[in-house]
Scaffold this active site. Structure first.
Site, PDB file in Angstrom:
ATOM      1  N   LYS A  84      28.199  44.671  68.936  1.00  0.00           N
ATOM      2  CA  LYS A  84      29.151  43.339  68.475  1.00  0.00           C
ATOM      3  C   LYS A  84      27.233  43.326  68.654  1.00  0.00           C
ATOM      4  O   LYS A  84      26.072  43.094  69.181  1.00  0.00           O
ATOM      5  CB  LYS A  84      29.598  43.015  69.837  1.00  0.00           C
ATOM      6  N   SER A 159      36.389  38.023  72.116  1.00  0.00           N
ATOM      7  CA  SER A 159      35.997  38.005  71.105  1.00  0.00           C
ATOM      8  C   SER A 159      35.094  38.736  70.502  1.00  0.00           C
ATOM      9  O   SER A 159      34.267  38.613  69.000  1.00  0.00           O
ATOM     10  CB  SER A 159      33.673  36.868  71.765  1.00  0.00           C
ATOM     11  N   SER A 183      37.247  39.399  76.895  1.00  0.00           N
ATOM     12  CA  SER A 183      37.114  39.601  75.386  1.00  0.00           C
ATOM     13  C   SER A 183      36.484  40.990  74.637  1.00  0.00           C
ATOM     14  O   SER A 183      36.485  41.024  73.723  1.00  0.00           O
ATOM     15  CB  SER A 183      35.439  39.227  74.909  1.00  0.00           C
TER      16      SER A 183
END
Lengths: 478, 97
Positions: A84, A159, A183
């Protein structure tokens, strides 16, 4: 899952490592498949924002190391992992998918990155995310939306939507994300993969762009619980750079058991849950009961206040953590008439709508006159939730909920911020209390002619990951 | 929330906002704050004693942990404006007449 032919591409980290050690596959060949997968699917999915340029060389180096027999010392030798974009890899762009960090190059490695790399992992690229991890759909990225691989018209969750999608579209067997209010777990649920939020302090946050410092944890996204466990154990442990990491023995031992008492907070599940998700959940409970576990109804009244408490605490911490983005030392700099104007313009242009919304609300809840009413009360609720959970875990071994109240919704469907926040209702109590939780696929629901995955969340006591891995593996028949 | 209040928050947060943006945010804030205000209904007033996840200070010796200079070039190069070994910014203090 057995590969039934030598041609079948290994799908999991464990299978890939078996193929490598058995000599049926070389890392350089596996990476050709990784890039094929990305080329074929990422134009539609947009899971990745950067593909790193040193991957091929590292894969070839892994071939050599493998032949030399270094494999035993490197449990992740030659394994491709997607990362990420808020986790720092030295020399690579770390953007948090924000314009304010669009051209920021990480000056050092995050501890979790160091540990994965020492184990032999090769990072393929950085994945899309909601800007600064603020969102539950990956629609808030400054660099485009990620599409759910199961249905491109729908969100992958957020997210860590890019990381979840990268695994779900089978480009890589594993990815890492961060989880502050769900997330990692919620995109895992929406994308049909396994997502872990470790105990707060289990994994180092050093080199992870901070959102809510009392809530953030890095978590793996994988196809299997066994892979999740493997990655967790490699990344975990005390880090002198992160004073919130804890040594073994800090928490009471959480044992595995033959049969578990599984608590279901029934009252909590009433509100706004999708009927099909509830059906799948009841079916999963029946499977657990059939396997010999005992399902127990429990009441967690403070848990229901968790979402309200979360959206005060996290706003406050965001407001504080994002003050550093001032355009002075790194990142976007917009020149104004004077210094103050530099700040005002830089932050206005650098931050997207959701980020600005949360920073301002954070300033509000921390301001004189409101501090005790909102933030003070939220922290009290947080303590009450911890005590409530501790009490529940004296009676049951694990608590289960659906990971999210709905399957993946359509891109653009949730325009109202509050309606987006409400989807976090089952995940945020876990971050507020610091306990670990594992989201595991529990089947699918049908929506507009599409088949969409949904996840079940297993919540354990602090430092209870081994118990979660045990029940997760048994639930998935691994 | 009034536009003026939203703009005050924006000023505190060092983020420029137009009146229209402030108006829109004000309406959103009312809805969000309305929801989170639930916490004020909790009437238990306890000292913040944590029964699990107890907090303790973790300290280290107050010494330098890096070799001098190992990050200097990297960090200076990341700055939007560099002046030799300094990061260049606009004047912080105003001249008083």
């Amino acid at each position: 899952m057995k590969s039934d032919s030598a041609d079948r591409k290994p799908r999991t980290v464990v299978d890939l490592r078996t193929a490598y050690r058995g000599g049926t596959l070389l890392p350089s060949r596996a990476f050709v498949d990784v890039f094929e997968g990305i080329k074929t699917r990422d134009a539609d999915v947009h899971a990745y924002i950067d593909i790193f340029d040193d991957v091929k060389a590292r894969a070839e180096r892994a071939d050599e190391l493998l032949k030399k027999g270094d494999s035993a010392k490197s449990p992740l030798l030659g394994v491709p992992i997607a990362v990420k974009s808020n986790i720092l890899i030295k020399g690579k762009r770390a953007t948090a998918c924000s314009k304010i960090l669009e051209n920021y190059t990480a000056p050092y490695d995050a501890t979790v990155i160091k540990r994965l790399r020492s184990a032999g992992a090769i990072f393929v690229g950085s994945t899309n995310m909601d800007e600064f991890a603020m969102g539950s759909s990956t629609e808030n990225s400054a660099f485009g939306v990620t599409h759910n691989p199961h249905d491109l018209s729908r969100v992958p969750g957020g997210s860590s939507g890019g990381s979840a999608a990268a695994v779900a579209m089978e480009s890589v067997p594993a990815a890492i994300g961060t989880d502050t209010g769900g997330s990692v777990r919620q995109p895992a649920s929406f994308c049909g993969v396994v997502g872990l939020k470790p105990t707060y302090g289990a994994l180092s946050r050093y080199g992870v762009i901070a959102m809510g410092s009392s809530l953030d944890q890095v978590g793996p996204l994988t196809h299997t619980v066994a892979d999740s466990e493997l990655l967790f154990n490699i990344m975990r442990g005390v880090d002198p750079h992160d004073a919130t990491t804890y040594p073994d023995g800090t928490y009471p031992l959480v044992e595995k058991k033959e049969r578990y008492r599984i608590g279901v907070p029934r009252d909590f599940l009433g509100k706004g849950i999708d009927a099909d998700v509830l059906v799948r959940f009841e079916s999963a409970l029946k499977d657990l009961a059939d396997a010999g576990h005992t399902i127990v109804d429990i009441a967690l009244p403070y848990m229901e206040k968790g979402l309200a408490a979360y959206y005060i605490v996290v706003f406050a911490e965001i407001s504080s953590n994002l003050a550093r983005y001032d355009g002075m030392r790194y990142g976007l700099h917009v020149s104004g008439d004077n210094l103050l104007d530099d700040y005002l313009k830089t932050r206005r242009e650098g931050f997207g709508k959701e980020v600005r919304r949360r920073i301002l609300l954070g300033a509000y809840v921390l301001s004189a006159g409101y501090y005790d009413a909102y933030y003070g009360k939220a922290e009290i609720v947080r303590t009450l939730m911890r005590e409530e959970l501790a009490s529940a875990f004296r009676d049951v071994d694990v608590i289960v909920t659906p990971t999210a109240p709905t399957p993946a919704y359509k891109i653009g469907e949730k325009e109202d911020p509050l309606s987006m926040y409400l989807g976090d209702i089952y995940t945020v109590p876990v971050n507020l209390t610091g306990v670990p939780a594992l989201s595991v696929p529990m089947g699918t629901v049908h929506r507009d002619g599409q088949t969409l995955p949904v996840g079940i969340q297993f919540i354990g006591p602090h430092a209870g990951e081994d118990r979660l891995f045990d029940i997760g593996k048994r639930f998935l028949n691994e | 929330m009034e536009i003026a209040d939203v703009k005050h928050l924006a000023e505190l947060s060092r983020i420029a906002l137009t009146d229209e943006e402030a108006r829109e945010l004000g309406a959103e804030f009312d809805a969000i704050l309305g929801y989170v205000a639930q916490v004020t209904e909790v009437s238990v007033d306890i000292a913040a004693v944590h029964t699990v996840g107890a907090h303790a200070n973790v300290l280290r010796e107050d010494v330098e942990t890096n070799e001098p200079g190992i990050y200097t070039e990297t960090l200076l190069n990341a700055a939007p404006e560099r002046n030799g070994e300094y990061i260049q910014v606009k004047k912080i203090f105003e001249d008083r007449q």
